[in-house]
Scaffold this motif. Structure first.
Motif, PDB file in Angstrom:
ATOM      1  N   ASP A 103       0.864  -1.176   0.000  1.00  0.00           N
ATOM      2  CA  ASP A 103       0.000   0.000   0.000  1.00  0.00           C
ATOM      3  C   ASP A 103       0.905   1.231   0.000  1.00  0.00           C
ATOM      4  O   ASP A 103       1.731   1.402   0.901  1.00  0.00           O
ATOM      5  CB  ASP A 103      -0.881   0.004   1.248  1.00  0.00           C
ATOM      6  CG  ASP A 103      -1.800   1.220   1.254  1.00  0.00           C
ATOM      7  OD1 ASP A 103      -1.284   2.360   1.150  1.00  0.00           O
ATOM      8  OD2 ASP A 103      -3.025   1.034   1.341  1.00  0.00           O
ATOM      9  N   PRO A 104       0.784   2.092  -1.017  1.00  0.00           N
ATOM     10  CA  PRO A 104       1.748   3.197  -1.152  1.00  0.00           C
ATOM     11  C   PRO A 104       1.781   4.117   0.057  1.00  0.00           C
ATOM     12  O   PRO A 104       2.843   4.629   0.402  1.00  0.00           O
ATOM     13  CB  PRO A 104       1.251   3.942  -2.391  1.00  0.00           C
ATOM     14  CG  PRO A 104       0.426   2.955  -3.138  1.00  0.00           C
ATOM     15  CD  PRO A 104      -0.181   2.048  -2.118  1.00  0.00           C
ATOM     16  N   ARG A 105       0.637   4.346   0.689  1.00  0.00           N
ATOM     17  CA  ARG A 105       0.636   5.275   1.829  1.00  0.00           C
ATOM     18  C   ARG A 105       1.437   4.706   2.990  1.00  0.00           C
ATOM     19  O   ARG A 105       2.208   5.402   3.637  1.00  0.00           O
ATOM     20  CB  ARG A 105      -0.802   5.588   2.247  1.00  0.00           C
ATOM     21  CG  ARG A 105      -1.510   6.467   1.216  1.00  0.00           C
ATOM     22  CD  ARG A 105      -2.998   6.321   1.278  1.00  0.00           C
ATOM     23  NE  ARG A 105      -3.414   4.942   1.041  1.00  0.00           N
ATOM     24  CZ  ARG A 105      -4.672   4.540   0.978  1.00  0.00           C
ATOM     25  NH1 ARG A 105      -5.654   5.391   1.161  1.00  0.00           N
ATOM     26  NH2 ARG A 105      -4.966   3.281   0.759  1.00  0.00           N
ATOM     27  N   ALA A 106       1.271   3.392   3.222  1.00  0.00           N
ATOM     28  CA  ALA A 106       2.077   2.754   4.274  1.00  0.00           C
ATOM     29  C   ALA A 106       3.541   2.658   3.856  1.00  0.00           C
ATOM     30  O   ALA A 106       4.451   2.733   4.676  1.00  0.00           O
ATOM     31  CB  ALA A 106       1.518   1.361   4.568  1.00  0.00           C
ATOM     32  N   PHE A 107       3.755   2.507   2.543  1.00  0.00           N
ATOM     33  CA  PHE A 107       5.121   2.342   2.033  1.00  0.00           C
ATOM     34  C   PHE A 107       5.972   3.601   2.264  1.00  0.00           C
ATOM     35  O   PHE A 107       7.184   3.518   2.423  1.00  0.00           O
ATOM     36  CB  PHE A 107       5.075   1.982   0.538  1.00  0.00           C
ATOM     37  CG  PHE A 107       6.408   1.609  -0.045  1.00  0.00           C
ATOM     38  CD1 PHE A 107       7.097   0.485   0.403  1.00  0.00           C
ATOM     39  CD2 PHE A 107       6.984   2.374  -1.054  1.00  0.00           C
ATOM     40  CE1 PHE A 107       8.329   0.138  -0.132  1.00  0.00           C
ATOM     41  CE2 PHE A 107       8.217   2.030  -1.599  1.00  0.00           C
ATOM     42  CZ  PHE A 107       8.886   0.913  -1.138  1.00  0.00           C
ATOM     43  N   VAL A 108       5.318   4.762   2.314  1.00  0.00           N
ATOM     44  CA  VAL A 108       6.066   5.994   2.617  1.00  0.00           C
ATOM     45  C   VAL A 108       6.782   5.831   3.956  1.00  0.00           C
ATOM     46  O   VAL A 108       7.967   6.150   4.097  1.00  0.00           O
ATOM     47  CB  VAL A 108       5.125   7.219   2.660  1.00  0.00           C
ATOM     48  CG1 VAL A 108       5.892   8.476   3.061  1.00  0.00           C
ATOM     49  CG2 VAL A 108       4.440   7.431   1.315  1.00  0.00           C
ATOM     50  N   ASP A 109       6.072   5.303   4.951  1.00  0.00           N
ATOM     51  CA  ASP A 109       6.670   5.139   6.279  1.00  0.00           C
ATOM     52  C   ASP A 109       7.717   4.036   6.289  1.00  0.00           C
ATOM     53  O   ASP A 109       8.757   4.147   6.926  1.00  0.00           O
ATOM     54  CB  ASP A 109       5.578   4.844   7.309  1.00  0.00           C
ATOM     55  CG  ASP A 109       4.660   6.048   7.465  1.00  0.00           C
ATOM     56  OD1 ASP A 109       5.177   7.182   7.504  1.00  0.00           O
ATOM     57  OD2 ASP A 109       3.431   5.851   7.513  1.00  0.00           O
ATOM     58  N   VAL A 110       7.431   2.945   5.554  1.00  0.00           N
ATOM     59  CA  VAL A 110       8.385   1.833   5.500  1.00  0.00           C
ATOM     60  C   VAL A 110       9.710   2.313   4.905  1.00  0.00           C
ATOM     61  O   VAL A 110      10.785   2.061   5.437  1.00  0.00           O
ATOM     62  CB  VAL A 110       7.811   0.680   4.641  1.00  0.00           C
ATOM     63  CG1 VAL A 110       8.909  -0.323   4.281  1.00  0.00           C
ATOM     64  CG2 VAL A 110       6.685  -0.010   5.385  1.00  0.00           C
ATOM     65  N   ALA A 111       9.623   3.017   3.785  1.00  0.00           N
ATOM     66  CA  ALA A 111      10.833   3.352   3.043  1.00  0.00           C
ATOM     67  C   ALA A 111      11.535   4.588   3.586  1.00  0.00           C
ATOM     68  O   ALA A 111      12.755   4.682   3.530  1.00  0.00           O
ATOM     69  CB  ALA A 111      10.485   3.565   1.566  1.00  0.00           C
ATOM     70  N   LEU A 112      10.770   5.549   4.090  1.00  0.00           N
ATOM     71  CA  LEU A 112      11.357   6.834   4.461  1.00  0.00           C
ATOM     72  C   LEU A 112      11.348   7.105   5.957  1.00  0.00           C
ATOM     73  O   LEU A 112      12.060   8.000   6.423  1.00  0.00           O
ATOM     74  CB  LEU A 112      10.612   7.983   3.755  1.00  0.00           C
ATOM     75  CG  LEU A 112      10.522   7.884   2.228  1.00  0.00           C
ATOM     76  CD1 LEU A 112       9.714   9.053   1.667  1.00  0.00           C
ATOM     77  CD2 LEU A 112      11.908   7.873   1.610  1.00  0.00           C
ATOM     78  N   GLY A 113      10.514   6.378   6.726  1.00  0.00           N
ATOM     79  CA  GLY A 113      10.435   6.627   8.163  1.00  0.00           C
ATOM     80  C   GLY A 113      10.101   8.083   8.433  1.00  0.00           C
ATOM     81  O   GLY A 113       9.261   8.683   7.761  1.00  0.00           O
ATOM     82  N   ARG A 114      10.836   8.683   9.349  1.00  0.00           N
ATOM     83  CA  ARG A 114      10.534  10.082   9.722  1.00  0.00           C
ATOM     84  C   ARG A 114      10.981  11.071   8.656  1.00  0.00           C
ATOM     85  O   ARG A 114      10.771  12.269   8.792  1.00  0.00           O
ATOM     86  CB  ARG A 114      11.192  10.404  11.062  1.00  0.00           C
ATOM     87  CG  ARG A 114      12.709  10.440  11.011  1.00  0.00           C
ATOM     88  CD  ARG A 114      13.315  10.840  12.354  1.00  0.00           C
ATOM     89  NE  ARG A 114      14.556  10.127  12.576  1.00  0.00           N
ATOM     90  CZ  ARG A 114      15.704  10.725  12.900  1.00  0.00           C
ATOM     91  NH1 ARG A 114      15.768  12.029  13.037  1.00  0.00           N
ATOM     92  NH2 ARG A 114      16.789   9.999  13.103  1.00  0.00           N
TER      93      ARG A 114
END
Lengths: 376, 459
Positions: free
Chosen positions: B416-427
């Protein structure tokens, strides 16, 4: 509706150092220089055939038969027949029996390194000779020189900023994705500038002809040379003809002739008149045909010159002969000239560069010798 | 400036954030990871150099037996098959390297190995030797990255691939026994000697002269490669007499490998080497313009510990300047792809099913377009450290194209791209990236935009 191209230019011109245009008058010189690296070692003896040398038929046999007569001594490979009108117009010439200072080891890798670095020995200088030339051009900016292809053009590599692009990079994302990419890059000036430039150069959905990538390169180069670009460098590959050369060299020759004709057509008569094209290769190939109908890595070879600025219609160089005693190591065409000297005289003619600078900075260690008279 | 934090440790000093592998808990854990058993090398094997050399010798023999008009057709065919198989095997090694990046729990090790593999760049200059680069790194670099620099230096300079790449194998003392007896064409090649001083130890501005290069080249005569592609020291190739390098005398009669090792060890311990390597590490890991205090601390530690690399890394990781924000350095293309694999948690099972053509299209060719072909460096000085070398129009375009097109071929289902933002980029995720991930027309474009964002490209 705004096109993607227009949209990107519109909102990013201010942020992109690449998009800022300098006027032509501000450009440091007006001539155009195109350097084509023929990777894989072009067989100069096959391309520009010394048919009147008694040793030629003996060494080459059927491989060397035919071709259009150039000057009563040399004949042009039939695969380059499309270039004969250029020859007759004095816009195509050759320098024969030339090489870089590279000797004995005959590795493509080292040979190309030396050709592009422009020094006397492998490893002596690391940056490319065209990049060192750029450093001598007052007012040069990134767009003055364009390296076209996938970052392999060491000839333009070095501290001077140079623009680069590969026409086959097709940034064919949906308009929505392009807008979002623009937005994602916006906060980062370096990424944003590079992206904006990419979107402009490659986002237009350039239609690529299958198997004709070289024409896209040539047309792209021509487009740039019509504008602010003064120097363009790219490669034509596929010259390493170890087997069945009569067949295997033909596609490379087609790419070469197609490229030159597309360049001429693309820049138009006015720019072509002040253009010099230099096509050079890392080394020549053996005089004798090998056991598989091809030729192996040699030393002396030929370089090709084209463009309206060239004093064409001649095969330059000092012919060493093909009898065994005249060969290098009894196998290769003896180089009687340095490809760098020919290039240096062209640079001197195009840009008025100082001879000492050419011999010490651009091609360190070179002795240019007497004027080759390669330009009109 | 603060100091260690797990997510920054993984982004800046590791292989990037992962949805499945936890970041390191401390600097101590990062350094211990260098000494831990090399589970990634066992799990995702790459051929060692000795095995490669055996293959090379056998394949050259096949080629010989296939030459000439009377040669059996079968021999030529087997030669071509062997050559083709090795090219495919090379693609598998590249995939193994990506899987190591994806699954490692000691990511600092992969980064350090990549750093030294680049510092000691070597590659094959003939077709058959092209596949030698991965085996060289596996054997001559990877086991030595946490020991003393001198040992790493000796391992690299005496590796057959380095001797081949920098022409040492062709260097014969002009007055050597072999040259005098016409057993070998005498001729000095200075290439390796120059690069040892300029690139590998003292640095380009270092305190050496052309005469030191020449003397070191004379001392190096005898270091060569035999017909079985193995390292060998041939005293018969050695130039007689002593050599003086940076004011110290080496060699003499008989020529010995020990005196060459001593010269290398002295170069390794030189203050200019310490300063050169400390700066290069700081530039590679932290910023193109690192804090001088960081460089000085690392240089000092190098000199205090006799070039104990683990100690030099510790000096870097313990320094607050190493943890400064924002993220500045740009990941080189190979490491951009590696960290994208890690963020996507690409599985070994999936990779095993990739056909060679898919590896070429999804890995090899994109790397060429990004400007960093796999194991084919531009020259002995390795890949550029300056970010500007990578942030070019074609480079950025090629990253974006890869980021949109490759991930769907690498995972069964895109996240899911929205969750992937946090997975890949964190803070480090920005509002613009979150907006793009939610607004893109397709999942592939959304995931691609996250991976192509500057927040993911920098570390």
């Amino acid at each position: 509706m705004l096109s993607r191209r227009g949209f990107l230019i519109g909102c990013s011109a201010a942020a992109s150092p690449f998009v800022t245009r300098v006027s032509l008058a501000a450009a440091p010189w007006d001539a155009r220089l195109v350097v084509i690296v023929l990777r894989g070692a072009m067989d100069g003896l096959d391309v520009v055939r010394p048919y009147a040398d008694p040793g030629y038929a003996a060494a080459r046999g059927a491989l060397g038969e035919g071709g259009s007569d150039l000057d009563g001594f040399f004949a042009l490979h039939p695969g380059l027949d499309p270039l004969m009108p250029l020859w007759r117009a004095g816009e195509l010439g050759f320098v024969h029996a030339v090489s870089t200072p590279y000797r004995n080891k005959r590795s493509h890798f080292d040979g190309q390194d030396l050709l592009e670095a422009g020094g006397e020995a492998v490893g002596q200088v690391r940056d490319g000779w065209l990049n060192r030339l750029l450093a001598q051009l007052p007012g040069a900016e990134p767009r003055t020189a364009f390296a076209i292809g996938h970052g392999e053009m060491k000839i333009l590599g070095g501290p001077q900023p140079v623009a680069d692009w590969s026409p086959e990079v097709d940034l064919a994302l949906s308009p929505q994705a392009m807008r979002l990419a623009e937005r994602v890059m916006m906060d980062d000036p370096a990424f944003h500038a590079a992206f904006a430039e990419a979107a402009m150069l490659g986002g237009g959905g350039m239609a690529l002809e299958k198997g004709a990538a070289h024409l896209d390169v040539a047309r792209f180069a021509a487009d740039q040379l019509k504008g602010d670009t003064r120097i363009a460098a790219f490669s034509i590959n596929g010259w390493d003809t170890h087997g069945r050369q009569a067949k295997t060299i033909v596609p490379a020759l087609e790419r070469l002739s197609g490229t030159l004709l597309a360049l001429k057509e693309g820049v138009g008569a006015a720019v072509w008149a002040k253009t010099a094209v230099i096509a050079m290769t890392e080394f020549g190939r053996t005089v004798q045909v090998n056991g598989t109908g091809g030729t192996d890595h040699g030393t002396g070879g030929a370089m090709l010159l084209a463009g309206g600025a060239i004093a064409g219609g001649r095969v330059y160089g000092q012919w060493p002969g093909l009898d065994e005693a005249s060969l290098l190591d009894r196998r290769d065409l003896m180089p009687t000239g340095d490809v760098r000297a020919a290039a240096a005289w062209i640079l001197r003619g195009l840009g008025g560069f100082d001879k000492g600078l050419l011999e010490q900075v651009v091609f360190p260690g070179l002795e240019m010798g007497a004027d080759h008279g390669l330009l009109r | 400036m603060t100091g260690f934090s797990p997510d920054l440790a993984e982004i800046r000093f590791g292989c990037g954030l992962s949805p499945v592998v936890a970041p390191p808990a401390s600097v101590v854990a990062m350094l211990e990871g260098l000494r831990a058993p090399d589970t990634m090398a066992q799990r995702f094997p790459v051929e060692g150099y000795d095995a490669f050399a055996r293959w090379l010798t056998e394949t050259k023999a096949l080629r010989r037996s296939g030459k000439g008009k009377k040669a059996p057709k079968k021999a030529l065919k087997s030669f071509r098959e062997a050559r083709g198989d090795k090219i495919v095997e090379g693609l598998r090694w590249a995939m193994a390297a990506q899987l190591r990046w994806t699954w490692t729990e000691t990511a600092f090790r992969e980064r350090i190995v990549a750093f030294w593999a680049d510092h000691f760049t070597a590659t094959g200059k003939m077709t058959l030797m092209r596949a030698a680069a991965d085996p060289y790194v596996e054997t001559s670099i990877r086991p030595h990255v946490a020991g003393r620099f001198a040992d790493l230096l000796v391992a690299a300079e005496t590796s057959p691939l380095m001797l081949h790449y920098l022409d040492q194998s062709a260097s014969v003392g002009p007055d050597s026994r072999a040259a005098r007896n016409n057993e070998a064409r005498g001729g000095l090649n200075e290439n390796l000697a120059r690069e040892v001083m300029e690139l590998h130890t003292l640095g380009v501005g270092g305190p050496y002269t052309q005469d030191d290069v020449r003397q070191l080249a004379e001392l190096f005569t005898g270091l060569t490669v035999n017909n079985d592609a193995e390292f060998v020291f041939r005293p018969a190739f050695a130039e007689p007499g002593t050599e003086t390098i940076l004011g110290k005398t080496y060699g003499g009669n008989p020529a010995t490998l020990e005196s060459i090792g001593q010269a290398l060890r002295d170069l390794a311990a030189h203050p200019a080497t310490a300063a050169h390597l400390a700066r290069k590490l700081a530039v590679h890991f932290v910023s193109d313009t690192p804090d001088e205090r960081l460089v000085q601390a690392m240089t000092a530690r190098f000199l205090e510990t006799g070039g104990d690399l683990a100690q030099v890394y510790a000096a870097m990781l313990d320094h607050p300047a190493a943890w400064a924000l924002p993220l500045v350095n740009v990941k080189p293309p190979q490491q951009f792809i590696g960290s994208a694999w890690r963020a996507l948690a690409v599985t070994p099972e999936r990779v095993a099913r990739l056909k060679p053509k898919a590896i070429r299209q999804g890995f090899e060719q994109p790397l060429v377009a990004m400007g960093q072909p796999w194991m084919l460096p531009n020259g002995p000085d390795g890949w550029p450290e300056q970010d500007a070398a990578w942030v070019t129009p074609p480079g950025v375009a090629a990253r974006l194209i890869w980021a949109v097109n490759a991930p769907p071929t690498l995972v069964k289902a895109l996240p899911d791209p929205r969750a992937f933002v946090d997975v890949a980029l964190g803070r480090f995720g920005t509002d613009a990236v979150r907006f793009a991930a939610a607004a893109a027309e397709s999942r592939a474009e959304a995931v691609g935009l996250v991976l192509a964002s500057p927040a993911f490209q920098r570390r």
